[in-house]
Design a protein around this motif. Structure first.
Motif, mmCIF file in Angstrom:
data_model
loop_
_atom_site.group_PDB
_atom_site.id
_atom_site.type_symbol
_atom_site.label_atom_id
_atom_site.label_comp_id
_atom_site.label_asym_id
_atom_site.label_seq_id
_atom_site.Cartn_x
_atom_site.Cartn_y
_atom_site.Cartn_z
ATOM 1 N N ASN A 195 10.159 3.592 -3.236
ATOM 2 C CA ASN A 195 9.841 2.437 -4.083
ATOM 3 C C ASN A 195 10.736 1.273 -3.690
ATOM 4 O O ASN A 195 11.915 1.215 -4.054
ATOM 5 C CB ASN A 195 10.039 2.788 -5.562
ATOM 6 C CG ASN A 195 9.587 1.667 -6.488
ATOM 7 O OD1 ASN A 195 9.376 0.531 -6.062
ATOM 8 N ND2 ASN A 195 9.453 1.992 -7.769
ATOM 9 N N ARG A 197 9.658 -1.930 -4.271
ATOM 10 C CA ARG A 197 9.002 -3.051 -4.933
ATOM 11 C C ARG A 197 10.032 -4.035 -5.493
ATOM 12 O O ARG A 197 11.173 -3.663 -5.804
ATOM 13 C CB ARG A 197 8.101 -2.546 -6.070
ATOM 14 C CG ARG A 197 7.025 -1.560 -5.631
ATOM 15 C CD ARG A 197 6.240 -1.055 -6.821
ATOM 16 N NE ARG A 197 5.365 -2.101 -7.351
ATOM 17 C CZ ARG A 197 4.085 -2.253 -7.004
ATOM 18 N NH1 ARG A 197 3.532 -1.443 -6.103
ATOM 19 N NH2 ARG A 197 3.360 -3.205 -7.542
ATOM 20 N N THR A 198 9.586 -5.272 -5.681
ATOM 21 C CA THR A 198 10.445 -6.297 -6.267
ATOM 22 C C THR A 198 9.863 -6.844 -7.568
ATOM 23 O O THR A 198 10.377 -7.823 -8.111
ATOM 24 C CB THR A 198 10.649 -7.458 -5.272
ATOM 25 O OG1 THR A 198 9.372 -8.007 -4.921
ATOM 26 C CG2 THR A 198 11.368 -6.975 -4.023
ATOM 27 N N ASP A 199 8.802 -6.177 -8.062
ATOM 28 C CA ASP A 199 8.195 -6.622 -9.320
ATOM 29 C C ASP A 199 8.735 -5.778 -10.471
ATOM 30 O O ASP A 199 9.799 -5.151 -10.356
ATOM 31 C CB ASP A 199 6.672 -6.562 -9.231
ATOM 32 C CG ASP A 199 6.142 -5.152 -9.026
ATOM 33 O OD1 ASP A 199 6.958 -4.201 -8.962
ATOM 34 O OD2 ASP A 199 4.907 -4.981 -8.929
ATOM 35 N N ALA A 200 8.011 -5.721 -11.571
ATOM 36 C CA ALA A 200 8.470 -5.011 -12.767
ATOM 37 C C ALA A 200 8.480 -3.503 -12.597
ATOM 38 O O ALA A 200 8.945 -2.778 -13.488
ATOM 39 C CB ALA A 200 7.585 -5.381 -13.963
ATOM 40 N N TYR A 201 7.986 -2.985 -11.469
ATOM 41 C CA TYR A 201 7.931 -1.545 -11.234
ATOM 42 C C TYR A 201 8.884 -1.097 -10.130
ATOM 43 O O TYR A 201 8.793 0.038 -9.657
ATOM 44 C CB TYR A 201 6.498 -1.126 -10.881
ATOM 45 C CG TYR A 201 5.544 -1.303 -12.043
ATOM 46 C CD1 TYR A 201 5.362 -0.294 -12.980
ATOM 47 C CD2 TYR A 201 4.850 -2.496 -12.217
ATOM 48 C CE1 TYR A 201 4.504 -0.466 -14.057
ATOM 49 C CE2 TYR A 201 3.988 -2.673 -13.289
ATOM 50 C CZ TYR A 201 3.828 -1.656 -14.203
ATOM 51 O OH TYR A 201 2.974 -1.832 -15.273
ATOM 52 N N GLY A 202 9.801 -1.958 -9.725
ATOM 53 C CA GLY A 202 10.743 -1.598 -8.681
ATOM 54 C C GLY A 202 12.098 -2.230 -8.904
ATOM 55 O O GLY A 202 12.275 -3.096 -9.759
ATOM 56 N N SER A 204 15.469 -1.930 -10.363
ATOM 57 C CA SER A 204 16.352 -1.250 -11.311
ATOM 58 C C SER A 204 15.752 0.083 -11.757
ATOM 59 O O SER A 204 14.543 0.317 -11.645
ATOM 60 C CB SER A 204 16.581 -2.126 -12.535
ATOM 61 O OG SER A 204 15.377 -2.262 -13.282
ATOM 62 N N ALA A 206 15.396 0.987 -14.813
ATOM 63 C CA ALA A 206 14.473 0.669 -15.907
ATOM 64 C C ALA A 206 13.095 0.302 -15.383
ATOM 65 O O ALA A 206 12.065 0.658 -15.987
ATOM 66 C CB ALA A 206 15.040 -0.465 -16.756
ATOM 67 N N ASN A 207 13.042 -0.394 -14.269
ATOM 68 C CA ASN A 207 11.756 -0.752 -13.682
ATOM 69 C C ASN A 207 11.088 0.438 -12.997
ATOM 70 O O ASN A 207 9.868 0.607 -13.076
ATOM 71 C CB ASN A 207 11.929 -1.881 -12.669
ATOM 72 C CG ASN A 207 12.109 -3.229 -13.342
ATOM 73 O OD1 ASN A 207 11.990 -3.361 -14.554
ATOM 74 N ND2 ASN A 207 12.423 -4.240 -12.551
ATOM 75 N N ARG A 208 11.869 1.268 -12.318
ATOM 76 C CA ARG A 208 11.282 2.374 -11.563
ATOM 77 C C ARG A 208 10.740 3.485 -12.456
ATOM 78 O O ARG A 208 9.854 4.239 -12.046
ATOM 79 C CB ARG A 208 12.290 2.927 -10.554
ATOM 80 C CG ARG A 208 12.385 2.066 -9.309
ATOM 81 C CD ARG A 208 13.305 2.672 -8.254
ATOM 82 N NE ARG A 208 14.700 2.391 -8.559
ATOM 83 C CZ ARG A 208 15.644 3.315 -8.673
ATOM 84 N NH1 ARG A 208 15.365 4.591 -8.534
ATOM 85 N NH2 ARG A 208 16.886 2.944 -8.924
ATOM 86 N N ARG A 210 9.193 2.785 -15.238
ATOM 87 C CA ARG A 210 8.174 2.136 -16.067
ATOM 88 C C ARG A 210 6.781 2.766 -15.880
ATOM 89 O O ARG A 210 6.072 3.026 -16.847
ATOM 90 C CB ARG A 210 8.122 0.639 -15.753
ATOM 91 C CG ARG A 210 7.242 -0.162 -16.721
ATOM 92 C CD ARG A 210 7.154 -1.628 -16.289
ATOM 93 N NE ARG A 210 8.469 -2.210 -16.050
ATOM 94 C CZ ARG A 210 9.261 -2.695 -17.005
ATOM 95 N NH1 ARG A 210 8.830 -2.689 -18.268
ATOM 96 N NH2 ARG A 210 10.441 -3.210 -16.702
#
Length: 368
Positions: A195, A197-202, A204, A206-208, A210
């Motif tokens: 992962n 990603r640089t959006d809300a799903y990658g 930190s 907390a994002n990973r 999600r």
């Protein structure tokens, strides 16, 4: 013969799991065995196999894909078409007739897939290919670079998991297990190595976590949280997965789901000495299912009872066993009486189709 029920009473005591009261604490772990049709429809042979093993406290049926692009290998089951639902209903009816209970594991392969198998380019959190070759209908092939999932892909996949859970209930399952382990799609979102990603799903932790949380919440909203389990595999590197910050991922994931009222949390390759396992047990308020690490070259003579005892002592509530149930349709009877267990025959028979190495393992003779 030794009466093992005398020495391990807790393993044979009833236990609550979601809406069920299990008759004992030994459940059958999900085991993909590639006996479905090319279209992912369970077969009558599978109904025989699972019915033979109905004495498990609960059967967690093998991984089934929620959509076509989630297919991993040839001849695995799925749960997104009417024919697949009907095929699974034959299985659940057969198991129920023998007094058993079933959950269905729902699994999306993510980058663990191939166009030669599904007809589609795999999707994943990031365009990072599985580094090894992968089994396809034409033999082993180099893995392909998956397409990075868009925000719309993520929303659609969450909805597909929820629809798959509804289909599983229609097929007669008591509940479902969401597969977030062993290097498949949900696990790929959790891990730093897959992962980027640089959006809300990658990025930190907390994002990973999600995507996993959203899938679990959607499935729970569809069929009830008390009928939903989640499978995780901390530290496991199957399918070349690299988690990175294991000690941060799982406490965060457990905290996000602890108050959702799920049926259970299932930890694979559980090590009672692992600080992450101990932290999960500390933080998880509900039923904890633990899958012990058994020797790779043989099944212990006791079928895994001693390994189960150690995990119960470390706080597990239920023990999930795989190969012991594969090779022993009457595993519970053997464990209760102290009878020796069958060993798994040639490992390749697990995946080649047909009855050999699948439904032809012998049970104890009557009266033994």
């Amino acid at each position: 013969m030794t009466n093992t029920a005398t020495s391990t009473p807790e393993l044979f005591e009833p236990v609550a799991l979601g809406p069920l009261t299990l008759p004992h604490r030994l459940v059958m772990a999900p085991l993909t065995r590639n006996r479905a049709t090319p279209e992912g429809v369970p077969t009558p042979l599978m109904a025989t196999y699972y019915a033979q093993r109905a004495s498990a406290a609960l059967i967690i049926a093998e991984a089934s894909t929620p959509n076509p692009v989630g297919q991993t290998y040839p001849n695995i089951t799925a749960i997104h078409s009417p024919a697949q639902v009907e095929g699974w209903r034959l299985v659940t009816d057969a198991v129920r007739a023998e007094g058993g209970r079933m959950f269905l594991q729902i699994q999306h392969g993510g980058r663990v897939g191939h166009p030669d198998t599904s007809g589609l380019t795999p999707v994943a959190p990031s365009p990072i290919a599985l580094p090894e070759t992968i089994h396809t209908p034409a033999g082993r092939r180099p893995s392909v670079v998956p397409r990075e999932m868009t925000a719309e892909d993520i929303r659609t996949t969450v909805a597909d998991f929820a629809a798959a859970a509804r289909n599983a209930r229609d097929a007669g399952f008591e509940g479902v297990e969401v597969h977030s382990a062993n290097g498949h799609l949900l696990h790929q979102f959790l891990a730093e190595g897959t992962n980027r990603r640089t959006d809300a799903y990658g990025g930190s932790v907390a994002n990973r976590i999600r995507f996993v949380v959203e899938v679990v919440e959607a499935v729970a909203a569809e069929i009830g949280a008390e009928r939903v389990g989640l499978r995780i595999s901390p530290r496991v590197t199957v399918n070349s997965l690299h988690e990175g910050d294991t000690e941060e991922i799982y406490p965060a994931l457990v905290a996000a789901l602890a108050e959702r009222g799920l049926a259970y949390l299932h930890v694979t390759y559980a090590d009672p000495e692992d600080p992450v396992f101990r932290r999960i047990r500390q933080d998880w308020p509900g039923t904890l299912v633990a899958n012990p690490v058994l020797p790779k070259d043989h099944i212990p003579r006791d079928g895994g009872l001693a390994h189960g005892e150690r995990l119960l002592a470390a706080g597990a509530d239920v023990i999930a066993l795989g190969r012991p149930f594969l090779a022993n349709p009457d595993l519970i009877r053997r464990m209760r009486t102290g009878a020796p267990v069958n060993q798994v025959r040639d490992a390749y028979l697990m995946y080649v189709g047909g009855a050999k190495g699948y439904t032809d393992y012998p049970a104890l003779p009557a009266g033994v």
